[in-house]
Design a protein around this motif. Sequence first.
Motif, PDB file in Angstrom:
ATOM      1  N   ASN A 197       0.840  -1.193   0.000  1.00 30.49           N
ATOM      2  CA  ASN A 197       0.000   0.000   0.000  1.00 30.49           C
ATOM      3  C   ASN A 197       0.870   1.236   0.000  1.00 30.49           C
ATOM      4  OD1 ASN A 197       0.278   1.082   2.916  1.00 30.49           O
ATOM      5  ND2 ASN A 197      -0.249  -1.063   3.250  1.00 30.49           N
ATOM      6  N   SER A 198       0.298   2.330  -0.511  1.00 29.25           N
ATOM      7  CA  SER A 198       1.009   3.598  -0.618  1.00 29.25           C
ATOM      8  C   SER A 198       0.025   4.720  -0.397  1.00 29.25           C
ATOM      9  CB  SER A 198       1.644   3.733  -2.011  1.00 29.25           C
ATOM     10  OG  SER A 198       2.139   5.042  -2.211  1.00 29.25           O
ATOM     11  N   THR A 199       0.512   5.788   0.227  1.00 29.81           N
ATOM     12  CA  THR A 199      -0.318   6.984   0.279  1.00 29.81           C
ATOM     13  C   THR A 199      -0.352   7.613  -1.108  1.00 29.81           C
ATOM     14  OG1 THR A 199       1.589   8.309   0.967  1.00 29.81           O
ATOM     15  CG2 THR A 199       0.179   7.409   2.709  1.00 29.81           C
ATOM     16  N   SER A 200      -1.381   8.432  -1.354  1.00 28.36           N
ATOM     17  CA  SER A 200      -1.532   9.085  -2.654  1.00 28.36           C
ATOM     18  C   SER A 200      -2.433  10.287  -2.483  1.00 28.36           C
ATOM     19  CB  SER A 200      -2.139   8.112  -3.672  1.00 28.36           C
ATOM     20  OG  SER A 200      -3.502   7.885  -3.374  1.00 28.36           O
ATOM     21  N   THR A 201      -2.663  11.003  -3.575  1.00 23.84           N
ATOM     22  CA  THR A 201      -3.572  12.150  -3.504  1.00 23.84           C
ATOM     23  C   THR A 201      -4.991  11.710  -3.177  1.00 23.84           C
ATOM     24  OG1 THR A 201      -3.858  11.998  -5.886  1.00 23.84           O
ATOM     25  CG2 THR A 201      -2.219  13.565  -5.091  1.00 23.84           C
ATOM     26  N   ASN A 202      -5.306  10.450  -3.412  1.00 23.01           N
ATOM     27  CA  ASN A 202      -6.647   9.924  -3.147  1.00 23.01           C
ATOM     28  C   ASN A 202      -6.744   9.209  -1.804  1.00 23.01           C
ATOM     29  OD1 ASN A 202      -7.652  10.751  -5.696  1.00 23.01           O
ATOM     30  ND2 ASN A 202      -6.683   8.967  -6.646  1.00 23.01           N
ATOM     31  N   GLY A 203      -5.669   9.225  -1.006  1.00 24.86           N
ATOM     32  CA  GLY A 203      -5.654   8.487   0.237  1.00 24.86           C
ATOM     33  C   GLY A 203      -4.795   7.243   0.109  1.00 24.86           C
ATOM     34  N   THR A 204      -4.837   6.388   1.139  1.00 21.63           N
ATOM     35  CA  THR A 204      -4.050   5.158   1.100  1.00 21.63           C
ATOM     36  C   THR A 204      -4.677   4.172   0.123  1.00 21.63           C
ATOM     37  OG1 THR A 204      -3.365   5.474   3.398  1.00 21.63           O
ATOM     38  CG2 THR A 204      -3.146   3.259   2.471  1.00 21.63           C
ATOM     39  N   ARG A 205      -3.815   3.602  -0.787  1.00 17.75           N
ATOM     40  CA  ARG A 205      -4.315   2.713  -1.834  1.00 17.75           C
ATOM     41  C   ARG A 205      -3.422   1.478  -1.953  1.00 17.75           C
ATOM     42  NH1 ARG A 205      -8.046   5.587  -1.462  1.00 17.75           N
ATOM     43  NH2 ARG A 205      -9.235   6.650  -3.110  1.00 17.75           N
ATOM     44  N   ALA A 206      -4.081   0.342  -2.242  1.00 15.25           N
ATOM     45  CA  ALA A 206      -3.326  -0.859  -2.587  1.00 15.25           C
ATOM     46  C   ALA A 206      -2.622  -0.622  -3.921  1.00 15.25           C
ATOM     47  CB  ALA A 206      -4.272  -2.046  -2.688  1.00 15.25           C
ATOM     48  N   PHE A 207      -1.362  -1.159  -4.028  1.00 12.04           N
ATOM     49  CA  PHE A 207      -0.647  -1.008  -5.303  1.00 12.04           C
ATOM     50  C   PHE A 207      -0.148  -2.367  -5.773  1.00 12.04           C
ATOM     51  CE2 PHE A 207       3.026  -0.623  -2.401  1.00 12.04           C
ATOM     52  CZ  PHE A 207       3.932  -1.500  -3.003  1.00 12.04           C
ATOM     53  N   PRO A 212       9.838  -2.933 -14.558  1.00 14.81           N
ATOM     54  CA  PRO A 212      10.583  -1.984 -13.712  1.00 14.81           C
ATOM     55  C   PRO A 212       9.722  -0.907 -13.082  1.00 14.81           C
ATOM     56  CG  PRO A 212      10.756  -1.324 -15.994  1.00 14.81           C
ATOM     57  CD  PRO A 212       9.939  -2.577 -16.003  1.00 14.81           C
ATOM     58  N   GLY A 213       8.442  -1.064 -13.058  1.00 15.52           N
ATOM     59  CA  GLY A 213       7.577  -0.079 -12.427  1.00 15.52           C
ATOM     60  C   GLY A 213       6.908   0.811 -13.472  1.00 15.52           C
ATOM     61  N   PRO A 214       6.146   1.810 -13.101  1.00  9.50           N
ATOM     62  CA  PRO A 214       5.890   2.260 -11.734  1.00  9.50           C
ATOM     63  C   PRO A 214       4.758   1.486 -11.055  1.00  9.50           C
ATOM     64  CG  PRO A 214       4.743   3.697 -13.241  1.00  9.50           C
ATOM     65  CD  PRO A 214       5.495   2.701 -14.092  1.00  9.50           C
ATOM     66  N   MET A 215       4.411   1.925  -9.824  1.00  7.98           N
ATOM     67  CA  MET A 215       3.267   1.358  -9.117  1.00  7.98           C
ATOM     68  C   MET A 215       1.972   1.637  -9.876  1.00  7.98           C
ATOM     69  SD  MET A 215       3.903   2.422  -5.155  1.00  7.98           S
ATOM     70  CE  MET A 215       5.252   1.757  -4.181  1.00  7.98           C
ATOM     71  N   VAL A 216       1.000   0.699  -9.739  1.00  9.76           N
ATOM     72  CA  VAL A 216      -0.343   0.884 -10.288  1.00  9.76           C
ATOM     73  C   VAL A 216      -1.346   0.865  -9.130  1.00  9.76           C
ATOM     74  CG1 VAL A 216      -2.149  -0.076 -11.763  1.00  9.76           C
ATOM     75  CG2 VAL A 216       0.245  -0.140 -12.511  1.00  9.76           C
ATOM     76  N   ASP A 217      -2.183   1.892  -9.058  1.00 10.80           N
ATOM     77  CA  ASP A 217      -3.218   2.009  -8.025  1.00 10.80           C
ATOM     78  C   ASP A 217      -4.332   0.997  -8.327  1.00 10.80           C
ATOM     79  OD1 ASP A 217      -5.265   2.734  -6.308  1.00 10.80           O
ATOM     80  OD2 ASP A 217      -4.994   4.889  -6.600  1.00 10.80           O
ATOM     81  N   LEU A 218      -4.616   0.088  -7.371  1.00 10.46           N
ATOM     82  CA  LEU A 218      -5.663  -0.915  -7.569  1.00 10.46           C
ATOM     83  C   LEU A 218      -7.046  -0.415  -7.157  1.00 10.46           C
ATOM     84  CD1 LEU A 218      -3.906  -4.210  -6.421  1.00 10.46           C
ATOM     85  CD2 LEU A 218      -3.893  -3.072  -8.649  1.00 10.46           C
ATOM     86  N   GLY A 219      -7.157   0.819  -6.640  1.00  8.41           N
ATOM     87  CA  GLY A 219      -8.458   1.390  -6.304  1.00  8.41           C
ATOM     88  C   GLY A 219      -8.967   0.961  -4.946  1.00  8.41           C
ATOM     89  N   VAL A 220     -10.272   1.161  -4.745  1.00 10.03           N
ATOM     90  CA  VAL A 220     -10.952   0.788  -3.503  1.00 10.03           C
ATOM     91  C   VAL A 220     -12.278   0.126  -3.855  1.00 10.03           C
ATOM     92  CG1 VAL A 220      -9.913   2.599  -2.076  1.00 10.03           C
ATOM     93  CG2 VAL A 220     -12.024   3.072  -3.333  1.00 10.03           C
ATOM     94  N   LEU A 221     -12.839  -0.588  -2.886  1.00  9.13           N
ATOM     95  CA  LEU A 221     -14.160  -1.166  -3.072  1.00  9.13           C
ATOM     96  C   LEU A 221     -15.228  -0.072  -2.957  1.00  9.13           C
ATOM     97  CD1 LEU A 221     -13.839  -4.431  -0.946  1.00  9.13           C
ATOM     98  CD2 LEU A 221     -13.935  -4.267  -3.441  1.00  9.13           C
ATOM     99  N   PRO A 222     -16.377  -0.259  -3.576  1.00 13.05           N
ATOM    100  CA  PRO A 222     -17.442   0.741  -3.478  1.00 13.05           C
ATOM    101  C   PRO A 222     -17.788   1.049  -2.026  1.00 13.05           C
ATOM    102  CG  PRO A 222     -17.979  -0.877  -5.163  1.00 13.05           C
ATOM    103  CD  PRO A 222     -16.748  -1.389  -4.460  1.00 13.05           C
ATOM    104  N   GLY A 223     -17.894   2.343  -1.720  1.00 17.13           N
ATOM    105  CA  GLY A 223     -18.266   2.754  -0.382  1.00 17.13           C
ATOM    106  C   GLY A 223     -17.106   2.843   0.589  1.00 17.13           C
ATOM    107  N   GLN A 224     -15.868   2.454   0.171  1.00 17.69           N
ATOM    108  CA  GLN A 224     -14.703   2.496   1.047  1.00 17.69           C
ATOM    109  C   GLN A 224     -13.774   3.639   0.618  1.00 17.69           C
ATOM    110  OE1 GLN A 224     -14.836   0.554   3.674  1.00 17.69           O
ATOM    111  NE2 GLN A 224     -16.666  -0.476   2.877  1.00 17.69           N
ATOM    112  N   THR A 225     -12.877   4.037   1.510  1.00 14.23           N
ATOM    113  CA  THR A 225     -12.002   5.177   1.223  1.00 14.23           C
ATOM    114  C   THR A 225     -10.525   4.808   1.189  1.00 14.23           C
ATOM    115  OG1 THR A 225     -11.914   5.737   3.588  1.00 14.23           O
ATOM    116  CG2 THR A 225     -13.651   6.766   2.262  1.00 14.23           C
ATOM    117  N   ALA A 226     -10.139   3.593   1.589  1.00 13.79           N
ATOM    118  CA  ALA A 226      -8.736   3.207   1.619  1.00 13.79           C
ATOM    119  C   ALA A 226      -8.620   1.735   1.277  1.00 13.79           C
ATOM    120  CB  ALA A 226      -8.118   3.488   2.995  1.00 13.79           C
TER     121      ALA A 226
END
Length: 862
Positions: A197-207, A212-226
Motif C-alpha cells: 500500500n502507498s499513500t496518494s492524492t486519493n488516500g491510502t491505496r493498494a498497489f 521496472p515499475g511504476p506502481m499501479v493504483d488498484l483502487g478501492v471497493l465501493p463505499g470504502q475510502t482506503a
Amino acid sequence: MPRCLFLRIAPMKTMALAAVGVLMSSASVNAVPVINDIAPSPGSQFTYATGVSSTGAWASGYNDVSTRAFRFIAPNTIQNLGLPAGSNLWSYGQAISDDGTAVAGWCDNIGGGNRAWRWQSNAFTVLAPLSGGTSSAAFAINSTGTFVAGQSDSSAFPQRAIRWQVGVGAVSLGVLPGGTTSFAYGMDDSGNVVVGNSTSTNGTRAFRWVSPGPMVDLGVLPGQTASGATAVSSNGSVVVGGSGTRAFRWVSPGPMVDIGQASVYAVSGDGKVVGGAIGGNAALWSQNAGWRNLNTWLPTLGVNTANWGFASVRGISADGSTIVGDGTFFGTPRAFRITGLPCPDVPVITLNPTNQTLCQGQDYGAYAEASTGFGPYTFQWRRNGTPISMGNTGWGSQYIMQQPTPERQKLTIFNVQPQDAASYDCVITNGCGSTTTVAGAVTVNTPPTVSGFSFGQFVCIGSTVGIGSSFNSTLPLTYTWYKGNTLLSNGLQPSGSTISGQGTANLTITDIQPQDGATYVCVGANACSGATASFTQDVQVSGGLDFAQQPLGFSTCPGGGGSMTVSAPGGTSHQWQFKTYSGQWVNLASPSYLDFPNVIGFFVSGANTPTLNISGIVPGPMVNFRFRCVVGVNFGCPGASSEAVVFVAPTPTIVQHPQNVLGCAGDTQTFSVGWTSPINQPTAVFWQVLDGTSNWVPLLDGFFTDPSTGMGFTVGGAGTPTISITGLTLGTHSNPVKIRCQVGGLCNVATSNVADYMVKVNRCSPADIAWDDGFPLPPFTSCMSLAVNTGVNEGDYNCFFSASGFFYLSSIGPAAIGSPCDIAYDDGTALPPFDYSSTAANNGVNEGDYNCFFNFLFLGCP
C-alpha cells in the motif's frame, strides 16, 4: 513483543463467520486432513507461523525464545535461526522460499532502528536500509530466494516499499502519485511483481508494482475510502487484501471484487484460495464455497480439532492443500500446519438442462455449464442415468453434442420420437471432482385422434342435455366447442338456454330451446401446434305443448302479491318456476321461496296447478320477478310457457339529507334533499316543519304561520328537492326550528334526517356600551346593526343590565353580581389584589363593579 517501527496493515476485525460447507463429489474426496503442531524450541512456550513454501513442506515464523525466527521442516522439525549480526534482542521470520532454503524477516539493531535480513545456508545477510536510512523490514521472498520485498526509510524520504536483490542491493519502488510513504507485503514467484500500500492524492491505496515499475493504483471497493494489498499469487495475476472493513480479491486486469468482511493475509499460488481471519476465527475463502470458518469446517471433514483453536491463516501452498497459521493449543499460543485439505472448487453448475414438452419430430436443446476459472472441464451426458454418445439413437432421432465455450456444452436431440421421452443430465468434471446437473425432463406429445362413436340426440325443450367428446391423445389436451362454425361461450345464450363446460370434454346445455338444435363440434388439441381432431354430434329439439293462455305479469309493492294462470290443452302436470337472481330457473313448491344470501323471497300456493298465487314479496336487490310454468304430458315433450314479469316498486334511498343552519331570524335559508332509486319511478317531495304542538306540518309555497306559537316565515320550492325559508319570526316557538323532507315512490316513502334552523338572538342591542374614557365600542349584535353608539352614560349601563340575557350572564362565574366580587369600595377605592376567593361582601353596585364586569367579564352577545 519488542516495540517495532513497521506495522503490517490488514482489514478491520469483523464478526465471526458461520461454517460454510464445500461442494465435493465422491471423485474429489481426499483423506482426512492432518494437523501438525509446530511445537516451540526447547525452553519456549509459544510459536507463530508467518509463511509456507509452495509445496507446503517448509514454513517460517518465530517463537518466544527471546523472540527468535524459526524454519519449520515437515513433518515436525523446528530450526531456531537465532539473531543476525548487530542484533541482540529479537528476530522475526516472515517468509520462506519454495525450496525452504531461504527465509526473509527483520530484527532489532544495536545501533538503533530495525534491519531487514535474509537467511540461507545457516547464515544471515543483513539487508541495509536505503542511503541514510535507519530502519528496514522484510515481509516477502520470491520462490528462489533471490528477491526480498519490504520497506526502508532514507535520508531523502520517509518509508518506501523496497525490493532487495541478491548481489545487487535495495531499490525503492516509489510511491503512487501524490504519496509520501509506501510499504511492500507480497511478492510473486519471479520477484518481478510486488504488492502493498502507498499513500496518494486519493488516500491510502493498494498497489501492484511490476518491474521496472511504476506502481499501479488498484483502487478501492465501493463505499470504502482506503485499501491495502497483503499477498499475491505465484504468477502475480491475483492480488488480495483489504479495503476499509471489506476483503478484496483483484484479478488482472481488475477491478477489485468484494469477498466479504475479513482480515486477509495469504493467497494460494494459483490464486483460488484466500486465507485470513474473521472475528478471531481462522478462515479460508474460495470462489464457490465463500468463507469457511476452520473451527467449524474442519470437523465436518473428519478432523479431530480437540484442544485446538484456530485464529488466523498466514500462509497457503500453491495448490491450497496446505496452510499455516496461528491459534491456541491447550490454551497456549501455537503455530499450526494443516495438510491434505480438499480441492477448493469442484464444478459449480451455472446452467442446467430444462424441462421441455415437444411434439414428435421437433428438436430438443439443453445446455450444461460450470462456473469459469476452475477448468478444464469434461462433459458426460446421460439419459435416465445411462451415458450417451453422439450419433443415431436407433429409433429415428440423433444425439448431437456441441461445446461453444470451455465451460459449456449443448446437447441436441434431433427429430425427437416418443422413445426420447426421458430425463437428461450431464456430469461435469474438473481437477477437483465431478458435479451432476439437474435433470431436464423431455415429454414427447403425439397428435390427438377421435375415439368412440357419435350418436345424435332428440331432446325436449327446457331439458338439460349433455354432449361428451372422446379422444386419444397425450396429455395435456385442450377442448374447444362450436355450434356449427360458431364458437360457444359459457353462460346465458341468445336462445335463453345456458351453456357450461366450454374448455372441457363435456358440454352441458341447460333449459334447451328450439333454436339450440344444431350440430355441435368439439376440437381437441394438445401441445403439438396444428395437431387437432374434431368430434361432432347432432341435437334436435322438440317444442312441446301449445299454450292457449300464457301467464300475465303485474305490478305490486314490497310485501304485496298477485296471481297468474296458464292453459295448455293436453297437459297433465304443472310446475311453476322462478328465475333466480343468478339467472337460473328453479322449481317452486309451497309454501315459500327464499334466496337467503340476497334476501329475496315470497310465499306461494298452487305451484303445481294452472294458477300460481304469490304474496309477501321481499324484493332484496331485484325489481323484476320472472315466472313461468312447465306443463307436462303423458307422452312426448312438456312445454314451457312464456315468462311473466312481476314488477316490485322499490323505496327511494335518501343519499343527501338537509343540513343544520345557523342564521338570523330575517335571513333566507335553504335546505336540500337528494335520493336514488334502482328504477325510474315517479316520486313526490314533501317538506315538513315541527309545530309548537309537536306535529309535523306540511309546507306549501307562500306564507306559513304556526297558530300555537305565532312562528311564521315565507316558503319557496316546497315541492322540489330544495326549499327556501325567508323572514322567520319565532314568536314563542322553541329555538331551533326543525325541518325534514319525505320522498315518496310508487309504494313507499323515505324520510330524511331532521335539520335544525338555529336562530341567532340579539340580547344586548340597542344598548349603547363604551369604556369609562368614552371610547365607543361597536354594537354587540350579530344580527342587527341599527343601534348607534353615542358614548358612555349611566343609561348605557342600565340598559345593558336590564337587557334580556344579562342576569343569566351575570349569574355565572366567581365574579357574578351578588357574589363576593367587589374590586372597589363604593367610593371607588380599589381593593387589591383582586382576590375572587375573598369573603368580602358585596356592598352594592358601584362604578368599580361595573368596571370589573366590563374589563374582565364582558361576554359579547351571541
